[in-house]
Design a protein around this motif. Structure first.
Motif, PDB file in Angstrom:
ATOM      1  N   LEU A  46       0.846  -1.192   0.000  1.00 26.31           N
ATOM      2  CA  LEU A  46       0.000   0.000   0.000  1.00 26.31           C
ATOM      3  C   LEU A  46       0.880   1.240   0.000  1.00 26.31           C
ATOM      4  O   LEU A  46       1.743   1.392   0.869  1.00 26.31           O
ATOM      5  N   PHE A  47       0.676   2.118  -0.975  1.00 26.55           N
ATOM      6  CA  PHE A  47       1.460   3.333  -1.151  1.00 26.55           C
ATOM      7  C   PHE A  47       0.572   4.556  -0.950  1.00 26.55           C
ATOM      8  O   PHE A  47      -0.567   4.595  -1.430  1.00 26.55           O
ATOM      9  N   ASP A  48       1.118   5.577  -0.312  1.00 32.24           N
ATOM     10  CA  ASP A  48       0.485   6.900  -0.295  1.00 32.24           C
ATOM     11  C   ASP A  48       1.034   7.684  -1.482  1.00 32.24           C
ATOM     12  O   ASP A  48       2.219   8.010  -1.527  1.00 32.24           O
ATOM     13  N   VAL A  49       0.180   7.966  -2.458  1.00 35.92           N
ATOM     14  CA  VAL A  49       0.592   8.780  -3.606  1.00 35.92           C
ATOM     15  C   VAL A  49      -0.265  10.045  -3.690  1.00 35.92           C
ATOM     16  O   VAL A  49      -0.519  10.587  -4.757  1.00 35.92           O
ATOM     17  N   SER A  50      -0.672  10.524  -2.510  1.00 33.31           N
ATOM     18  CA  SER A  50      -1.507  11.723  -2.446  1.00 33.31           C
ATOM     19  C   SER A  50      -0.764  12.983  -2.836  1.00 33.31           C
ATOM     20  O   SER A  50      -1.376  14.043  -3.016  1.00 33.31           O
ATOM     21  N   HIS A  51       0.568  12.884  -2.959  1.00 30.49           N
ATOM     22  CA  HIS A  51       1.339  14.051  -3.390  1.00 30.49           C
ATOM     23  C   HIS A  51       1.196  14.321  -4.882  1.00 30.49           C
ATOM     24  O   HIS A  51       1.552  15.399  -5.360  1.00 30.49           O
ATOM     25  N   MET A  52       0.698  13.345  -5.635  1.00 27.84           N
ATOM     26  CA  MET A  52       0.485  13.545  -7.067  1.00 27.84           C
ATOM     27  C   MET A  52      -0.530  14.662  -7.303  1.00 27.84           C
ATOM     28  O   MET A  52      -1.362  14.968  -6.446  1.00 27.84           O
ATOM     29  N   GLY A  53      -0.471  15.275  -8.500  1.00 25.52           N
ATOM     30  CA  GLY A  53      -1.379  16.366  -8.825  1.00 25.52           C
ATOM     31  C   GLY A  53      -2.564  15.893  -9.635  1.00 25.52           C
ATOM     32  O   GLY A  53      -2.450  14.955 -10.432  1.00 25.52           O
ATOM     33  N   GLU A  54      -3.702  16.517  -9.430  1.00 27.31           N
ATOM     34  CA  GLU A  54      -4.922  16.200 -10.174  1.00 27.31           C
ATOM     35  C   GLU A  54      -5.529  17.474 -10.757  1.00 27.31           C
ATOM     36  O   GLU A  54      -5.835  18.412 -10.011  1.00 27.31           O
ATOM     37  N   VAL A 111      -0.807  14.130 -12.599  1.00 25.75           N
ATOM     38  CA  VAL A 111       0.546  14.539 -12.980  1.00 25.75           C
ATOM     39  C   VAL A 111       1.501  14.322 -11.816  1.00 25.75           C
ATOM     40  O   VAL A 111       1.088  14.086 -10.676  1.00 25.75           O
ATOM     41  N   ASN A 112       2.795  14.418 -12.098  1.00 30.90           N
ATOM     42  CA  ASN A 112       3.811  14.179 -11.076  1.00 30.90           C
ATOM     43  C   ASN A 112       3.864  15.302 -10.042  1.00 30.90           C
ATOM     44  O   ASN A 112       3.729  16.487 -10.382  1.00 30.90           O
ATOM     45  N   ALA A 113       4.118  14.905  -8.795  1.00 27.25           N
ATOM     46  CA  ALA A 113       4.071  15.839  -7.671  1.00 27.25           C
ATOM     47  C   ALA A 113       5.006  17.029  -7.843  1.00 27.25           C
ATOM     48  O   ALA A 113       4.631  18.178  -7.589  1.00 27.25           O
ATOM     49  N   GLY A 114       6.233  16.762  -8.289  1.00 30.45           N
ATOM     50  CA  GLY A 114       7.205  17.837  -8.420  1.00 30.45           C
ATOM     51  C   GLY A 114       6.930  18.770  -9.579  1.00 30.45           C
ATOM     52  O   GLY A 114       7.585  19.823  -9.689  1.00 30.45           O
ATOM     53  N   ASN A 115       5.978  18.410 -10.442  1.00 32.97           N
ATOM     54  CA  ASN A 115       5.688  19.216 -11.633  1.00 32.97           C
ATOM     55  C   ASN A 115       4.314  19.879 -11.610  1.00 32.97           C
ATOM     56  O   ASN A 115       3.870  20.398 -12.635  1.00 32.97           O
ATOM     57  N   ILE A 116       3.627  19.855 -10.475  1.00 37.39           N
ATOM     58  CA  ILE A 116       2.260  20.382 -10.430  1.00 37.39           C
ATOM     59  C   ILE A 116       2.209  21.835 -10.904  1.00 37.39           C
ATOM     60  O   ILE A 116       1.427  22.187 -11.802  1.00 37.39           O
ATOM     61  N   ASP A 117       3.025  22.691 -10.314  1.00 37.75           N
ATOM     62  CA  ASP A 117       2.999  24.111 -10.690  1.00 37.75           C
ATOM     63  C   ASP A 117       3.459  24.310 -12.134  1.00 37.75           C
ATOM     64  O   ASP A 117       2.877  25.112 -12.877  1.00 37.75           O
ATOM     65  N   LYS A 118       4.500  23.596 -12.526  1.00 36.78           N
ATOM     66  CA  LYS A 118       5.016  23.686 -13.889  1.00 36.78           C
ATOM     67  C   LYS A 118       3.963  23.253 -14.904  1.00 36.78           C
ATOM     68  O   LYS A 118       3.736  23.933 -15.915  1.00 36.78           O
ATOM     69  N   ASN A 135      -7.673  22.944 -10.524  1.00 37.59           N
ATOM     70  CA  ASN A 135      -6.589  22.215  -9.860  1.00 37.59           C
ATOM     71  C   ASN A 135      -7.143  21.600  -8.566  1.00 37.59           C
ATOM     72  O   ASN A 135      -7.421  22.313  -7.603  1.00 37.59           O
ATOM     73  N   GLU A 136      -7.299  20.290  -8.541  1.00 40.51           N
ATOM     74  CA  GLU A 136      -7.882  19.589  -7.401  1.00 40.51           C
ATOM     75  C   GLU A 136      -6.832  18.857  -6.574  1.00 40.51           C
ATOM     76  O   GLU A 136      -7.153  18.003  -5.755  1.00 40.51           O
ATOM     77  N   SER A 137      -5.570  19.220  -6.773  1.00 43.08           N
ATOM     78  CA  SER A 137      -4.474  18.487  -6.138  1.00 43.08           C
ATOM     79  C   SER A 137      -4.563  18.499  -4.611  1.00 43.08           C
ATOM     80  O   SER A 137      -4.336  17.468  -3.957  1.00 43.08           O
ATOM     81  N   GLU A 138      -4.897  19.628  -4.027  1.00 41.83           N
ATOM     82  CA  GLU A 138      -4.921  19.731  -2.571  1.00 41.83           C
ATOM     83  C   GLU A 138      -6.206  19.179  -1.973  1.00 41.83           C
ATOM     84  O   GLU A 138      -6.317  19.068  -0.752  1.00 41.83           O
ATOM     85  N   GLU A 139      -7.168  18.821  -2.827  1.00 41.68           N
ATOM     86  CA  GLU A 139      -8.447  18.288  -2.354  1.00 41.68           C
ATOM     87  C   GLU A 139      -8.502  16.777  -2.445  1.00 41.68           C
ATOM     88  O   GLU A 139      -9.487  16.159  -2.020  1.00 41.68           O
ATOM     89  N   THR A 140      -7.465  16.151  -2.995  1.00 42.65           N
ATOM     90  CA  THR A 140      -7.537  14.744  -3.370  1.00 42.65           C
ATOM     91  C   THR A 140      -6.463  13.913  -2.685  1.00 42.65           C
ATOM     92  O   THR A 140      -5.291  14.278  -2.690  1.00 42.65           O
ATOM     93  N   ALA A 141      -6.879  12.801  -2.088  1.00 44.30           N
ATOM     94  CA  ALA A 141      -5.948  11.786  -1.592  1.00 44.30           C
ATOM     95  C   ALA A 141      -5.960  10.638  -2.585  1.00 44.30           C
ATOM     96  O   ALA A 141      -6.966  10.358  -3.235  1.00 44.30           O
ATOM     97  N   ALA A 199     -11.566  11.972  -1.146  1.00 44.90           N
ATOM     98  CA  ALA A 199     -11.359  13.322  -0.629  1.00 44.90           C
ATOM     99  C   ALA A 199     -10.144  13.341   0.288  1.00 44.90           C
ATOM    100  O   ALA A 199      -9.890  12.377   1.027  1.00 44.90           O
ATOM    101  N   GLU A 200      -9.387  14.415   0.254  1.00 47.48           N
ATOM    102  CA  GLU A 200      -8.128  14.521   0.995  1.00 47.48           C
ATOM    103  C   GLU A 200      -8.294  14.179   2.473  1.00 47.48           C
ATOM    104  O   GLU A 200      -7.472  13.448   3.044  1.00 47.48           O
TER     105      GLU A 200
END
Length: 283
Positions: A46-54, A111-118, A135-141, A199-200
Motif C-alpha cells: 500500500l502506497f500513499d501517492v496523495s502528493h500527485m497532482g490532479e 501529474v507528477n508531484a514535483g511538476n504540479i505548478d510547472k 486544480n484539485e491536487s490539494e483536495e484529493t488523496a 477526498a483529501e
C-alpha cells in the motif's frame, strides 16, 4: 517548508522514514526497501501517492485541447477508461508524463508531484477560452494498492460486480466503507493493482481500512524506495530521469505512446522524424 499529505501522521506512526521528494515530506521506507519490494511482488503493498497532482479539464474544447498537448491519442478511449501519455514540447522534449482519466463531460489528469505548478502553468499558457480547468491536487488523496493479492483485499471491502469486471486502465466510482472513492486498475509497479482516489480528509481513514483488510494477505505499507525499485524492474519511466525537458518519449524508448498520425500536437513533426529513424540520441 516541505508539503505533507494528510497521511503524514500515519506514516510516522507506522515507522516510516521521512525524506524530501519533489517538495514533499514522504516515507522512503518502513520495514525496509527489499522487504517492501518483495511484499508487492508476492502479496500486496500500500502506497500513499496523495502528493500527485490532479487537474480536472472540461468545457466544449477540452478534448481538442488535451489532444494538442499530449503525445498519445485520447480519442481512442471513452468514459471509464484511462491512458498513459506525456505533455510534449514543440522541440520534442517532455514537460511531464501523466495519466488521463476520461469522464462523461471532462477529464481528470494525474501529474507528477514535483511538476504540479510547472504543468499547470504550461496548460494555462496554451488554454483556449472554451476550456475550463480546476486544480484539485490539494483536495484529493490517492492510495495505490498493488500486488497479486490486491484484488482479493479490495473485494473484501467492495464485493461489487464492477470490481470483478474492471479491466486494466479502466475505472469506476463507488463507495468503500462509507467513503466515496474512484477505483482505477492502474499503477506504477508492474503488478496488478489499483489506484484509489478519495477526498483529501478521508485519506487517513482509507489507509487504515485497507491495511486492516489486507493484514491476513501480507499487505505492507510501502515507501518511495521500493516504489522506485519496482518501477525500474518493470521498465517504467520516472520524470527527471528517463524523461526530461530535453529527453522526449521516443528517445527514452516509449515511442509506442507517441501517436504521430492522430493529428497536430506539440512536437509532432519532431517525433515523426524520430520514429522514422532520425534520432539525435537514444537513452
Amino acid at each position: 517548508m516541505l508539503k505533507r499529505t494528510s497521511l503524514y501522521e500515519a506514516h510516522v506512526a507506522a515507522g516510516g522514514k521521512m525524506v524530501e521528494f519533489g517538495g514533499w515530506e514522504m516515507p522512503v521506507q518502513y520495514s525496509g526497501i527489499i522487504e517492501e519490494h518483495q511484499a508487492v511482488r508476492q502479496d500486496a503493498g500500500l502506497f500513499d501517492v496523495s502528493h500527485m497532482g490532479e487537474f480536472r479539464i472540461g468545457g466544449p474544447g477540452a478534448v481538442a485541447f488535451i489532444q494538442k498537448m499530449v503525445a498519445n491519442d485520447i480519442s481512442k478511449i471513452g468514459p471509464g477508461q484511462a491512458l498513459y501519455t506525456q505533455f510534449t514540447r514543440p522541440d520534442g522534449g517532455t514537460v511531464d508524463d501523466l495519466l488521463v482519466y476520461v469522464e462523461d463531460e471532462s477529464m481528470l489528469l494525474v501529474v507528477n508531484a514535483g511538476n504540479i505548478d510547472k504543468d499547470w502553468a504550461w496548460l494555462m499558457s496554451h488554454k483556449p477560452v472554451n476550456v475550463l480547468m480546476r486544480n484539485e491536487s490539494e483536495e484529493t488523496a490517492m492510495l495505490a494498492l498493488q500486488g497479486p493479492k490486491a484484488q482479493a483485499i479490495l473485494k473484501r471491502l467492495m464485493p461489487t460486480a464492477e470490481l470483478d469486471m474492471l479491466k486494466s486502465f479502466h475505472w469506476f466510482d463507488g463507495v468503500l466503507c462509507g467513503i466515496q472513492v474512484r477505483v482505477a486498475r492502474t499503477g506504477y509497479t508492474g503488478e496488478d493493482g489499483f489506484e484509489i482516489f478519495c477526498a483529501e480528509e478521508k485519506g487517513p481513514m482509507l489507509w487504515e481500512i485497507l491495511l486492516m483488510a489486507g493484514k491476513e494477505n501480507g499487505l505492507k505499507p510501502v515507501g518511495l524506495g521500493a516504489r522506485d525499485t519496482l518501477r525500474l524492474e518493470a521498465g517504467l519511466p520516472l520524470y527527471g530521469h528517463e524523461l526530461t525537458d530535453e529527453i522526449g518519449p521516443v528517445q527514452a524508448g516509449y515511442g509506442w505512446s507517441v501517436k504521430v498520425q492522430k493529428g497536430a500536437f506539440l512536437g509532432q513533426e519532431v517525433f515523426a522524424a524520430q520514429k522514422a529513424g532520425n534520432l539525435p540520441k537514444k537513452v
